[in-house]
Structures are given as structure tokens and as C-alpha cells.
Design a protein around this motif. Structure first.
Motif, PDB file in Angstrom:
ATOM      1  N   LEU A 158       0.827  -1.206   0.000  1.00  0.00           N
ATOM      2  CA  LEU A 158       0.000   0.000   0.000  1.00  0.00           C
ATOM      3  C   LEU A 158       0.862   1.257   0.000  1.00  0.00           C
ATOM      4  O   LEU A 158       0.598   2.203  -0.750  1.00  0.00           O
ATOM      5  N   PHE A 159       1.905   1.258   0.825  1.00  0.00           N
ATOM      6  CA  PHE A 159       2.793   2.421   0.876  1.00  0.00           C
ATOM      7  C   PHE A 159       3.532   2.606  -0.444  1.00  0.00           C
ATOM      8  O   PHE A 159       3.657   3.731  -0.948  1.00  0.00           O
ATOM      9  N   ASN A 160       4.027   1.517  -1.024  1.00  0.00           N
ATOM     10  CA  ASN A 160       4.755   1.625  -2.295  1.00  0.00           C
ATOM     11  C   ASN A 160       3.873   2.168  -3.407  1.00  0.00           C
ATOM     12  O   ASN A 160       4.313   2.979  -4.229  1.00  0.00           O
ATOM     13  N   ILE A 161       2.615   1.718  -3.445  1.00  0.00           N
ATOM     14  CA  ILE A 161       1.696   2.222  -4.467  1.00  0.00           C
ATOM     15  C   ILE A 161       1.430   3.702  -4.236  1.00  0.00           C
ATOM     16  O   ILE A 161       1.392   4.494  -5.187  1.00  0.00           O
ATOM     17  N   ALA A 203      11.995  10.196 -12.633  1.00  0.00           N
ATOM     18  CA  ALA A 203      11.686   8.949 -13.344  1.00  0.00           C
ATOM     19  C   ALA A 203      12.560   7.801 -12.849  1.00  0.00           C
ATOM     20  O   ALA A 203      12.089   6.656 -12.728  1.00  0.00           O
ATOM     21  N   MET A 204      13.834   8.076 -12.549  1.00  0.00           N
ATOM     22  CA  MET A 204      14.723   7.026 -12.065  1.00  0.00           C
ATOM     23  C   MET A 204      14.245   6.480 -10.721  1.00  0.00           C
ATOM     24  O   MET A 204      14.260   5.267 -10.489  1.00  0.00           O
ATOM     25  N   VAL A 205      13.813   7.375  -9.836  1.00  0.00           N
ATOM     26  CA  VAL A 205      13.259   6.932  -8.558  1.00  0.00           C
ATOM     27  C   VAL A 205      12.012   6.083  -8.788  1.00  0.00           C
ATOM     28  O   VAL A 205      11.827   5.023  -8.181  1.00  0.00           O
ATOM     29  N   GLY A 206      11.135   6.544  -9.690  1.00  0.00           N
ATOM     30  CA  GLY A 206       9.893   5.828  -9.959  1.00  0.00           C
ATOM     31  C   GLY A 206      10.130   4.450 -10.549  1.00  0.00           C
ATOM     32  O   GLY A 206       9.511   3.469 -10.123  1.00  0.00           O
ATOM     33  N   VAL A 207      11.017   4.362 -11.537  1.00  0.00           N
ATOM     34  CA  VAL A 207      11.290   3.076 -12.186  1.00  0.00           C
ATOM     35  C   VAL A 207      11.907   2.091 -11.195  1.00  0.00           C
ATOM     36  O   VAL A 207      11.535   0.916 -11.131  1.00  0.00           O
ATOM     37  N   MET A 247      10.124  -1.454  -9.922  1.00  0.00           N
ATOM     38  CA  MET A 247      10.727  -2.781 -10.078  1.00  0.00           C
ATOM     39  C   MET A 247      10.803  -3.495  -8.721  1.00  0.00           C
ATOM     40  O   MET A 247      10.499  -4.686  -8.618  1.00  0.00           O
ATOM     41  N   LEU A 248      11.211  -2.770  -7.673  1.00  0.00           N
ATOM     42  CA  LEU A 248      11.302  -3.370  -6.346  1.00  0.00           C
ATOM     43  C   LEU A 248       9.919  -3.790  -5.836  1.00  0.00           C
ATOM     44  O   LEU A 248       9.768  -4.857  -5.229  1.00  0.00           O
ATOM     45  N   ASP A 266       7.286  -4.585  -7.710  1.00  0.00           N
ATOM     46  CA  ASP A 266       6.845  -5.756  -8.482  1.00  0.00           C
ATOM     47  C   ASP A 266       7.500  -7.029  -7.948  1.00  0.00           C
ATOM     48  O   ASP A 266       6.857  -8.086  -7.873  1.00  0.00           O
ATOM     49  N   PHE A 267       8.782  -6.923  -7.585  1.00  0.00           N
ATOM     50  CA  PHE A 267       9.492  -8.072  -7.027  1.00  0.00           C
ATOM     51  C   PHE A 267       8.849  -8.512  -5.719  1.00  0.00           C
ATOM     52  O   PHE A 267       8.599  -9.708  -5.495  1.00  0.00           O
ATOM     53  N   PHE A 268       8.542  -7.543  -4.851  1.00  0.00           N
ATOM     54  CA  PHE A 268       7.945  -7.886  -3.553  1.00  0.00           C
ATOM     55  C   PHE A 268       6.534  -8.434  -3.732  1.00  0.00           C
ATOM     56  O   PHE A 268       6.158  -9.411  -3.076  1.00  0.00           O
ATOM     57  N   VAL A 269       5.749  -7.831  -4.610  1.00  0.00           N
ATOM     58  CA  VAL A 269       4.378  -8.290  -4.835  1.00  0.00           C
ATOM     59  C   VAL A 269       4.371  -9.726  -5.353  1.00  0.00           C
ATOM     60  O   VAL A 269       3.510 -10.532  -4.967  1.00  0.00           O
ATOM     61  N   SER A 270       5.328 -10.066  -6.214  1.00  0.00           N
ATOM     62  CA  SER A 270       5.405 -11.433  -6.725  1.00  0.00           C
ATOM     63  C   SER A 270       5.618 -12.429  -5.592  1.00  0.00           C
ATOM     64  O   SER A 270       4.978 -13.491  -5.545  1.00  0.00           O
ATOM     65  N   HIS A 271       6.512 -12.095  -4.668  1.00  0.00           N
ATOM     66  CA  HIS A 271       6.733 -12.969  -3.512  1.00  0.00           C
ATOM     67  C   HIS A 271       5.496 -13.010  -2.608  1.00  0.00           C
ATOM     68  O   HIS A 271       5.135 -14.064  -2.065  1.00  0.00           O
ATOM     69  N   TYR A 272       4.863 -11.864  -2.431  1.00  0.00           N
ATOM     70  CA  TYR A 272       3.651 -11.771  -1.601  1.00  0.00           C
ATOM     71  C   TYR A 272       2.562 -12.692  -2.155  1.00  0.00           C
ATOM     72  O   TYR A 272       1.944 -13.469  -1.414  1.00  0.00           O
ATOM     73  N   ILE A 273       2.341 -12.614  -3.464  1.00  0.00           N
ATOM     74  CA  ILE A 273       1.300 -13.427  -4.093  1.00  0.00           C
ATOM     75  C   ILE A 273       1.654 -14.909  -4.033  1.00  0.00           C
ATOM     76  O   ILE A 273       0.775 -15.763  -3.820  1.00  0.00           O
TER      77      ILE A 273
END
Length: 398
Positions: A99-102, A148-152, A156-157, A159-166
Motif C-alpha cells: 500500500l505504501f509503495n503504491i 523517473a529514475m526513482v519511480g522506475v 521494479m522493487l 513488483d518483485f515484492f508483490v510477486s513474492h507476496y502473491i
């Protein structure tokens, strides 16, 4: 599906929604101004308008981080006391981190939108005055690049965490079904439910859940900006003068599209559910035929495959007109965002920077309102999976 991962799912989600709404109301109702009560400098809110990555460690943002952490600790600690759960680190704390990352990604979009106005106004000024300092253009571009560099990187980080979460969620579902395999093994297509449906449920939730939270966050962040920018668009085509014109235009157009596609695709969830049933029946007969020569006779297989064919042809037909309607709406949507600015552009009260800024905010708010439209096919898939898993789990209640 849920109780294996979340503590008392019904009450957990209800409390999470209520707690989130309460915190949002408290924050916008005065909480954002309360930093001075705890020793923050008197002018800490003014630094929130910084255009650049420095905004993310400004006093206003640091105060929000503090607020968010305290709110999460209270919520997670309460559930730890009320209903301890073995997956709580992922289901509660992991959900809070996502939630915080989003939210942070949405704030990056807010900063980028704030960058649009001055940068494009600078370009317009240079074109109108016959030139300017080229270093100003390089500096403006670097500001965007840093953001943009911060956002990208964060994207990526996350997406990596969400994949593990799911996958943790899928693991919890898998373990739950395996524990009750003695009862579940007699259900038709049980192996498919445990292996394929849990996998598809997890991957679908990854796409659908994150996009839903992002849509809500974008609305919370950008609606106030759209209210403010509406003063530059006092009139709409055909309608004429209208207060908060951009907000009403976004809502009306999105509601129209949502209702249109919901009515157009109303038959799809049931057809997807039936499709899995007929496919499972056909596959099961083939599997039996591998070991038993009395099974999988040509006549039986032909009859089962005929059911597969009929259901697929129905799916093709209904998806054909659904795709046509959705594609036409999306094409008109691209033009709609510009057409509503025509009266203001024709009146000469818009600048190039303002046009880009409004178009960006309007598109984000409009796309958030159109969440059901952009996600309808995924929702259809999730509903069919949900129906199959619910019918699968129903055997445990008997």
C-alpha cells in the motif's frame, strides 16, 4: 482462498477499509496540519510544493511517513492481539508495505504532473520570444530524469515484492488444500483446482489487486488537483458553463463507459466458468483412458469435445462484440480528453504547459474511474476462478 492467508478475512478486510477511510479523512480533515503539535517547523507544509526528488524527503512527506507507520503499527498490533495468524507477516505487514509503495508511486506521478506545467511553459516562452537559455532545458530534463529514475527503481522493487507476496498467498492456499486432500480428492478436477486454479488465482490477484489499489490512490491524489485545474476550463462543449467541469466530465464519461461494458460483457463470467468445467471433464476422461481401456471411448470423447466446441464458439461470439465495443470506447476516450478543452483553447485562456498538465491529470483520474473497463477481462477470469474454488471448497463444509 482467504482464511488461509488473512486472519478472519471478512472482519479483517472490513476493518482495513474502515481504518483506511478513517485515516484518510483524519489526514485531509486536519491531520496534515498537526505536525507542529509534535515539534515540526511551522512552515513544514510549504515545502510540499517542491518540484523534484527533494520533495520526497521534505518535512511534509516525513510527517506523512510518520503518520502512516503509526497507523500501520496500531492496526497490525491490534490484529496480532485479536487473531494471531501464521501468515500475518505477509498478509498484514506485507499488505501495508505494498500500500505504501503504491502511494509513493502515485506521488511520483503527482510530482511529474507538477513538472509538466513549468517545463512546457518554458518551451512555449522560448518559441514565442525567439529563444532562451538552453541550460534551462537541460536542467528541466534532468529534474524529470531524477524523478523517473526513482519511480522506475521503486516500481521494479515493488513488483518483485508483490510477486513474492502473491506466491506466499498461493503457498498458503496450496497447504490448506493439501491438508484436506482426503476429502477434496474425490471432487471432479481436484488436481486442477489445487495446481492450476491456485496458480491462476494468485497471478490474477497480482494484476487486479495492485491495479485496484493504484486506481483508488490516484483518485485520492489527483481529484483535488483536478478540482483546482477546473477553474481554467470554465465551459464544456455542448454543456457550456459548469463548475468543476473537468471532474464532472471525468465522472460522467467513465460511468457511461463502465455501464456500457458491464452490460456488454455480462455473460462472459458464466461462460468462462462453464469453459473450465467442460475442459476439465474432457481432460479427466482422457486421463482415465490412459490406464483403463474401458474409458475414453471415441463416442464419449466426441460428445465431451462437442461440449467444449459449443462453449468456445459461444465465447468467441460474445467476446467479438465485447471487444468491438471496448475498442471503440477506448479510441473515443483518447479524443475525449482533448475535446473538452476546445472551448478554453479557442478562447485563448490556455498555455501549452497548462494543456499538458490538465491532459495528464484528467487522463489519470479518468482511467481510475474506468478501472472496471480496463480490468473487465481480468475480472471475468477472476470470477470464474473464484466460482470454481468456492465450489471446490464447499465439500469441506459438508
Amino acid at each position: 482462498m482467504f482464511q488461509c492467508f488473512f486472519p478472519k478475512p471478512r472482519w479483517f478486510f472490513l476493518s482495513a477499509i474502515v481504518w483506511t477511510i478513517c485515516n484518510v479523512l483524519c489526514w485531509y480533515g486536519g491531520g496534515r496540519h498537526m505536525g507542529t503539535w509534535f515539534g515540526w517547523p511551522a512552515d513544514y507544509e510549504q515545502t510540499g510544493a517542491i518540484i523534484g526528488i527533494a520533495r520526497f524527503w521534505s518535512p511534509m512527506f516525513l510527517w506523512f511517513y510518520t503518520w502512516f507507520i503509526v497507523a500501520v503499527v496500531i492496526f497490525a498490533g491490534s490484529w496480532q492481539l485479536v487473531a494471531p495468524h501464521p501468515m500475518q507477516r505477509w498478509s498484514v505487514w506485507g499488505s501495508a508495505l505494498i500500500l505504501f509503495n503504491i502511494w509513493f508511486m502515485v506521488q511520483i506521478n503527482v510530482v511529474v504532473n507538477a513538472w509538466y506545467g513549468p517545463f512546457w511553459d518554458l518551451i512555449q516562452a522560448m518559441l514565442g520570444k525567439g529563444g532562451g537559455q538552453i541550460m534551462d532545458l537541460y536542467h528541466g530534463s534532468l529534474v524529470f530524469l531524477y524523478i523517473a529514475m526513482v519511480g522506475v527503481t521503486l516500481s521494479m522493487l515493488n513488483d518483485f515484492f508483490v510477486s513474492h507476496y502473491i506466491f506466499r498467498w498461493r503457498s498458503a492456499m496450496n497447504n490448506y488444500y493439501i491438508e484436506h486432500w482426503v476429502k477434496l480428492r474425490y471432487v471432479e478436477g481436484a488436481s486442477q483446482r489445487v495446481q492450476e486454479d491456485t496458480m491462476r488465482f494468485a497471478s490474477t490477484m497480482e494484476d487486479l489487486g495492485v491495479s485496484f489499489v493504484r486506481a483508488v490512490m490516484i483518485l485520492i491524489a489527483f481529484l483535488p488537483i483536478l478540482f483546482e485545474l477546473s477553474k481554467h476550463v470554465p465551459a464544456l462543449p455542448v454543456i457550456g458553463q459548469l463548475s468543476h467541469s473537468l471532474v464532472w466530465a471525468a465522472i460522467a464519461w467513465s460511468v457511461f463507459g463502465t455501464l456500457l461494458l458491464m452490460m456488454t460483457g455480462i455473460k462472459l463470467p458464466g461462460l468462462q466458468f462453464n469453459n473450465q468445467k467442460v475442459e476439465a471433464a474432457y481432460r479427466k476422461e482422457l486421463v482415465y483412458g490412459e490406464d483403463n481401456p474401458e474409458r475414453a471411448k471415441p463416442a464419449t470423447l466426441k460428445q465431451l469435445f462437442e461440449s467444449v466446441r459449443v462453449n468456445y464458439f459461444r465465447l468467441y461470439f460474445h467476446y467479438a462484440y465485447f471487444n468491438m465495443v471496448s475498442t471503440w470506447y477506448i479510441q473515443l476516450d483518447i479524443l475525449f480528453g482533448l475535446v473538452i478543452l476546445f472551448p478554453s483553447i479557442a478562447a485563448g485562456i490556455m498555455t501549452l504547459g497548462l494543456i499538458n498538465q490538465i491532459a495528464n491529470v484528467f487522463a489519470k483520474v479518468r482511467s481510475s474511474f474506468q478501472y472496471l473497463i480496463s480490468s473487465w477481462k481480468i475480472i471475468v477470469e477472476l470470477l470464474s476462478i473464484y466460482k470454481r474454488l468456492r465450489s471446490f471448497e464447499s465439500i469441506l463444509k459438508n
